[in-house]
Design an enzyme around this catalytic site. Structure first.
Site, PDB file in Angstrom:
ATOM      1  N   ARG A  68       0.859  -1.203   0.172  1.00 34.51           N
ATOM      2  CA  ARG A  68       0.196  -0.028  -0.151  1.00 34.51           C
ATOM      3  C   ARG A  68       0.821   1.307   0.163  1.00 34.51           C
ATOM      4  O   ARG A  68       0.672   2.120  -0.879  1.00 34.51           O
ATOM      5  CB  ARG A  68      -0.890   0.164   1.210  1.00 34.51           C
ATOM      6  CG  ARG A  68      -2.195  -0.906   1.019  1.00 34.51           C
ATOM      7  CD  ARG A  68      -2.701  -1.236   2.304  1.00 34.51           C
ATOM      8  NE  ARG A  68      -1.763  -2.234   2.486  1.00 34.51           N
ATOM      9  CZ  ARG A  68      -1.999  -3.550   2.102  1.00 34.51           C
ATOM     10  NH1 ARG A  68      -3.125  -3.821   1.527  1.00 34.51           N
ATOM     11  NH2 ARG A  68      -1.330  -4.702   2.578  1.00 34.51           N
ATOM     12  N   THR A  69       1.902   1.268   0.959  1.00 33.54           N
ATOM     13  CA  THR A  69       2.533   2.663   0.887  1.00 33.54           C
ATOM     14  C   THR A  69       3.384   2.880  -0.361  1.00 33.54           C
ATOM     15  O   THR A  69       3.413   3.777  -1.002  1.00 33.54           O
ATOM     16  CB  THR A  69       3.514   2.655   2.399  1.00 33.54           C
ATOM     17  OG1 THR A  69       2.785   2.218   3.382  1.00 33.54           O
ATOM     18  CG2 THR A  69       4.044   3.708   2.523  1.00 33.54           C
ATOM     19  N   LYS A  98      27.487  -3.730   0.118  1.00 35.78           N
ATOM     20  CA  LYS A  98      28.831  -3.492  -0.230  1.00 35.78           C
ATOM     21  C   LYS A  98      29.484  -2.806   1.300  1.00 35.78           C
ATOM     22  O   LYS A  98      30.519  -2.897   1.602  1.00 35.78           O
ATOM     23  CB  LYS A  98      29.345  -2.938  -1.169  1.00 35.78           C
ATOM     24  CG  LYS A  98      29.058  -3.472  -2.561  1.00 35.78           C
ATOM     25  CD  LYS A  98      29.575  -2.615  -3.510  1.00 35.78           C
ATOM     26  CE  LYS A  98      29.020  -2.763  -5.126  1.00 35.78           C
ATOM     27  NZ  LYS A  98      29.373  -1.953  -5.989  1.00 35.78           N
ATOM     28  N   ARG A 119      11.398   3.603   3.832  1.00 33.50           N
ATOM     29  CA  ARG A 119      10.786   2.690   4.785  1.00 33.50           C
ATOM     30  C   ARG A 119      11.781   1.920   5.277  1.00 33.50           C
ATOM     31  O   ARG A 119      12.653   1.238   4.609  1.00 33.50           O
ATOM     32  CB  ARG A 119       9.715   1.740   4.118  1.00 33.50           C
ATOM     33  CG  ARG A 119       9.570   0.537   5.226  1.00 33.50           C
ATOM     34  CD  ARG A 119       8.149  -0.145   4.634  1.00 33.50           C
ATOM     35  NE  ARG A 119       6.928   0.719   5.088  1.00 33.50           N
ATOM     36  CZ  ARG A 119       5.708   0.118   4.749  1.00 33.50           C
ATOM     37  NH1 ARG A 119       5.375  -1.048   4.602  1.00 33.50           N
ATOM     38  NH2 ARG A 119       4.809   0.921   5.235  1.00 33.50           N
ATOM     39  N   HIS A 148       4.450   5.826  11.597  1.00 32.24           N
ATOM     40  CA  HIS A 148       4.142   5.641  10.089  1.00 32.24           C
ATOM     41  C   HIS A 148       2.932   7.011   9.988  1.00 32.24           C
ATOM     42  O   HIS A 148       1.782   6.913   9.815  1.00 32.24           O
ATOM     43  CB  HIS A 148       3.236   4.408   9.936  1.00 32.24           C
ATOM     44  CG  HIS A 148       3.294   4.142   8.357  1.00 32.24           C
ATOM     45  ND1 HIS A 148       3.440   4.917   7.311  1.00 32.24           N
ATOM     46  CD2 HIS A 148       2.648   2.916   7.943  1.00 32.24           C
ATOM     47  CE1 HIS A 148       3.168   4.078   6.402  1.00 32.24           C
ATOM     48  NE2 HIS A 148       2.882   3.052   6.724  1.00 32.24           N
TER      49      HIS A 148
HETATM   50  C1  NCD Z   1       1.459  -1.122   7.819  1.00 29.37           C
HETATM   51  C2  NCD Z   1       3.093  -0.993   8.318  1.00 29.37           C
HETATM   52  O1  NCD Z   1       3.759  -1.317   7.384  1.00 29.37           O
HETATM   53  O2  NCD Z   1       3.267  -0.346   9.332  1.00 29.37           O
HETATM   54  N1  NCD Z   1       1.031  -1.501   6.815  1.00 29.37           N
HETATM   55  C3  NCD Z   1       0.845  -0.210   5.749  1.00 29.37           C
HETATM   56  O3  NCD Z   1       1.838   0.581   5.462  1.00 29.37           O
HETATM   57  N2  NCD Z   1      -0.587  -0.008   5.576  1.00 29.37           N
HETATM   58  C4  NCD Z   1       0.881  -2.052   9.016  1.00 29.37           C
HETATM   59  C5  NCD Z   1       1.279  -3.422   9.321  1.00 29.37           C
HETATM   60  O4  NCD Z   1       2.196  -3.873   8.410  1.00 29.37           O
HETATM   61  O5  NCD Z   1       0.850  -4.208   9.948  1.00 29.37           O
END
Ligand code: NCD
Length: 323
Positions: A68-69, A98, A119, A148
């Protein structure tokens, strides 16, 4: 740049700023993001190309898996006419393999791009990245069990859309409240508004840490820990279910013991839900919501909530990077 600088408050001005934590926002700032969202939605629905990011390139640096992200940021950037450098699994696909540091990696991609979406595995990595990037903004797309923020902005937007307010709401948060980063940002966001009450339901070892609870209550939020589904309040406005975060456990036995302690079923909704509430989940789910709940009109996780992620990320990108 110091950590304070990177955590700088938005204070009505998004231009060039890093988006790292919900702590940077006031309700007014959140309102500015929300004001931009309908324009984004209209463009998407009318298949109209926006040009807010024309001539700019964004690096997507994803150390952890994401659907999703990653997907919605990519879509958002392209719908604003920006370009992307997609980097998945940098530990195996870039010079990190490396021995290159996070800081050097960030400085490298800073040379090719106008913004970085990261991320990462460790809480605080997004701040480190923002420290390393001297000239371009960094967006935290989830830093380990940290925060997040972009997820929570669209969670809040979904609530605002539904109830036309973000104060005096009652929510129930369920699942892995210790490791779930969406939870940490969501409760911070809710605590910015007056009169909100959050009930929390989690396996004993996965409760929200006490220091966070103290911070929330100091800000005026009512935080009530409950032990069983029987204590779910009848008047809740929303339920926010979450996945037990398997990847944060050191042993699979430990995970197995708690993973299905709280499963959302149609029966449970029937027994403890009410007519006006909505059912949310950041997704992905891993068995903690039965499929039967999906068709309940109160469930927004597979529809509105996720879709709002696109509009809100477009709005944020435009505010931070647009001309
Ligand atoms: C979440 C995350 O990555 O923190 N997912 C997301 O971005 N919608 C929730 C999760 O992984 O449980």
């Amino acid at each position: 740049m110091s950590i304070e600088k990177n955590n700088e408050t938005i204070n009505g001005n998004f231009k060039g700023k890093n988006i790292l934590s919900l702590n940077q926002f006031t309700p007014q700032d959140i309102g500015i993001v929300f004001q931009e969202a309908p324009r984004m939605r209209a463009a998407v629905e009318n298949r109209q190309q926006l040009i807010d990011l024309k001539g700019q390139v964004v690096t997507l640096l994803f150390y952890e898996p994401s659907s999703r992200t990653y997907g919605s940021f990519t879509s958002a950037i392209q719908r604003l006419d920006g370009g992307i450098i997609p980097v998945h699994n940098p530990e195996t696909t870039t010079s990190i393999a490396k021995g290159e540091t996070l800081e050097d990696t960030i400085k490298t991609f800073e040379c090719w791009s106008d913004g970085i979406v990261i991320r990462s595995r460790m809480p605080g990595d997004a701040v480190r990245a923002a420290d390393a990037a001297l000239y371009i903004p960094v967006f935290n797309a989830g830093d380990g069990i940290g925060e997040h923020p972009t997820q929570s902005l669209y969670d809040l937007y979904t609530l605002q859309e539904q109830f036309n307010r973000l104060n005096h709401l009652t929510g129930v948060i369920v699942g892995d409240l210790l490791n779930g980063r969406t939870i940490h940002s969501l409760v911070k966001g809710l605590s910015l508004y007056r009169g909100n009450t959050v009930y929390s339901l989690a396996p004993e070892r996965l409760r929200l840490p006490q220091n966070e609870i103290t911070e929330l209550t100091q800000r005026g939020m009512k935080f009530i820990e409950i032990d069983t589904v029987n204590d779910i309040p009848a008047q809740a406005d929303f339920w926010y279910w979450t996945r037990v975060q398997k990847e944060r456990f050191s042993s699979s036995e430990e995970y197995e013991q708690v993973k299905y302690q709280f499963v959302l079923t149609p029966k449970l909704v029937q027994a403890y839900g009410n007519k006006h509430m909505i059912i949310m989940h950041p997704l992905p789910r891993a068995g903690e919501i039965e499929l039967g709940v999906d068709t309940d009109p109160r469930s927004v996780y597979l529809r509105r909530q996720m879709r709002n992620g696109l509009y809100i990320r477009m709005a944020l990108l435009s505010l931070v990077m647009g001309k």
